[in-house]
Design an enzyme around this catalytic site. Structure first.
Site, PDB file in Angstrom:
ATOM      1  N   SER A  24       0.813  -1.211   0.000  1.00 24.11           N
ATOM      2  CA  SER A  24       0.000   0.000   0.000  1.00 24.11           C
ATOM      3  C   SER A  24       0.849   1.264   0.000  1.00 24.11           C
ATOM      4  O   SER A  24       1.834   1.369   0.721  1.00 24.11           O
ATOM      5  CB  SER A  24      -0.912  -0.001   1.225  1.00 24.11           C
ATOM      6  OG  SER A  24      -1.618   1.214   1.307  1.00 24.11           O
ATOM      7  N   ALA A  73       7.195  10.962   4.147  1.00 18.84           N
ATOM      8  CA  ALA A  73       6.250  11.511   5.120  1.00 18.84           C
ATOM      9  C   ALA A  73       5.078  12.100   4.334  1.00 18.84           C
ATOM     10  O   ALA A  73       4.741  13.265   4.458  1.00 18.84           O
ATOM     11  CB  ALA A  73       6.906  12.567   5.995  1.00 18.84           C
ATOM     12  N   ILE A  74       4.507  11.255   3.470  1.00 16.14           N
ATOM     13  CA  ILE A  74       3.407  11.708   2.604  1.00 16.14           C
ATOM     14  C   ILE A  74       2.196  12.116   3.449  1.00 16.14           C
ATOM     15  O   ILE A  74       1.475  13.049   3.134  1.00 16.14           O
ATOM     16  CB  ILE A  74       2.992  10.604   1.601  1.00 16.14           C
ATOM     17  CG1 ILE A  74       4.197  10.130   0.779  1.00 16.14           C
ATOM     18  CG2 ILE A  74       1.852  11.069   0.707  1.00 16.14           C
ATOM     19  CD1 ILE A  74       4.824  11.162  -0.101  1.00 16.14           C
ATOM     20  N   CYS A 133      -1.601   4.947  11.528  1.00  8.46           N
ATOM     21  CA  CYS A 133      -2.175   6.297  11.531  1.00  8.46           C
ATOM     22  C   CYS A 133      -2.153   6.847  12.956  1.00  8.46           C
ATOM     23  O   CYS A 133      -2.398   6.117  13.918  1.00  8.46           O
ATOM     24  CB  CYS A 133      -3.631   6.269  11.070  1.00  8.46           C
ATOM     25  SG  CYS A 133      -3.922   5.504   9.478  1.00  8.46           S
ATOM     26  N   ILE A 194       6.214  -5.664   7.413  1.00 11.71           N
ATOM     27  CA  ILE A 194       6.176  -4.527   8.326  1.00 11.71           C
ATOM     28  C   ILE A 194       5.808  -3.260   7.556  1.00 11.71           C
ATOM     29  O   ILE A 194       6.090  -3.157   6.359  1.00 11.71           O
ATOM     30  CB  ILE A 194       7.543  -4.332   9.029  1.00 11.71           C
ATOM     31  CG1 ILE A 194       8.646  -4.050   8.032  1.00 11.71           C
ATOM     32  CG2 ILE A 194       7.873  -5.537   9.865  1.00 11.71           C
ATOM     33  CD1 ILE A 194      10.012  -3.702   8.652  1.00 11.71           C
TER      34      ILE A 194
END
Length: 304
Positions: A24, A73-74, A133, A194
């Site tokens: 993803s 760090a999108i 998140c 991971i």
């Protein structure tokens, strides 16, 4: 000489033609790579994270190259579930590949809203819940960094999800086995790991952080030994299937994860370096099976 090789794997009742998926956030929602990769060749396309509302992501710069990999760090920038259902799902339905949707949120309620919307979409085979998140109600610590928080969000996902649930684990924890057990206890159907390792880069000439966010998630070949170790630990801590990822660049890398106990693998950062990486990994696994006369890929799972 093995003539009829079986590359199919089954995870939580869902059968994949081969064990290779996209990680993803590295493959868009499939459309972005459609010109390079025959999506029919893949076991599954795992989409970029989807939230209940559009997310702008973090300020730039938000990507930096590091030795053996990259930092990002999108901030899970995405157009939200409405656009996703209207644009991306119809595109993916054209292909003979499984669709796994990665879900992100800032609160449990955010996740629930997205999961319920996806429950109406029969083309979606599984959900991958991104617990890296930041949980806004818990002081922005990630859902996946405390076992009790992970257990809680997993139970909530299972209450509302119509598809099997994969919990995507963060490596930024003290004991990955404990986290794997918490997700399993919460009812997870599978685990994936991971996710990225927290890192930092400083530009010594400008004396500034390379990323506006200061820290970012590290991915790429340099993290593979850590990922293999964590996949091995997680697979031995739980009875549910594990999808392994972290630095996979070749078929040999993928086989290493299978031998460590992964039932499937995801290719991530390498998609940015080599758009054909996923298909090359599929072909690499097949070549390994021919070389070592392996008739069924499941023979490799956890074989060490």
């Amino acid at each position: 000489m093995v003539i009829n090789m079986n590359t199919q794997v089954t995870i939580a009742g869902v059968t994949f033609k081969n064990p290779v998926m996209t990680a993803s956030g590295t493959f868009g929602s499939g459309m972005e790579y459609g010109e390079f990769v025959d999506l029919n060749r893949l076991g599954a396309v795992v989409t970029k994270g989807v939230a209940n509302v559009p997310w702008e992501g973090n300020p730039t710069p938000r990507v930096a190259e590091v030795y053996g990999g990259m930092l990002n760090a999108i901030g899970l920038q995405n157009p939200g579930i409405d656009v996703f259902l209207e644009r991306d799902i119809p595109f993916l339905k054209q292909y003979d590949t499984r669709i796994i949707v990665n879900v992100c949120g800032r609160t449990v309620e955010d996740y629930v809203e997205t999961v319920e919307r996806l429950g109406e979409e029969q083309a979606v085979s599984m959900l991958e819940i991104n617990v890296s998140c930041p949980n806004v109600k818990e002081g922005a610590i990630a859902f996946g960094q405390k076992a009790d928080a992970l257990y809680h969000i997993t139970t909530e996902m299972k209450k509302h999800a119509k598809q099997p649930v994969i919990m995507k684990l963060s490596p930024n924890v003290t004991d990955i086995g404990e986290m794997a057990k918490a997700a399993e206890a919460g009812g997870a159907d599978a685990l994936s790991l991971i996710n990225t390792i927290t890192g930092m880069k400083i530009d010594i000439h400008k004396r500034k952080f390379a990323l506006a966010n200061k820290t970012g998630g590290m991915s790429g070949p340099a993290i593979k030994p850590v990922a293999v170790r964590m996949v091995y630990q997680a697979a031995h801590a739980v009875k549910i299937p594990v999808i392994g990822m972290g630095g996979i660049a070749t078929g040999e890398d993928a086989v290493e994860f299978l031998l460590a106990g992964a039932s499937a693998v995801s290719v991530g950062a390498m998609n940015f370096v080599n758009p054909y990486a996923t298909v090359e990994v599929v072909e690499g696994i097949e070549a390994y099976m021919r070389q070592y006369h392996v008739e069924d890929v499941t023979e490799l799972i956890g074989a060490v």
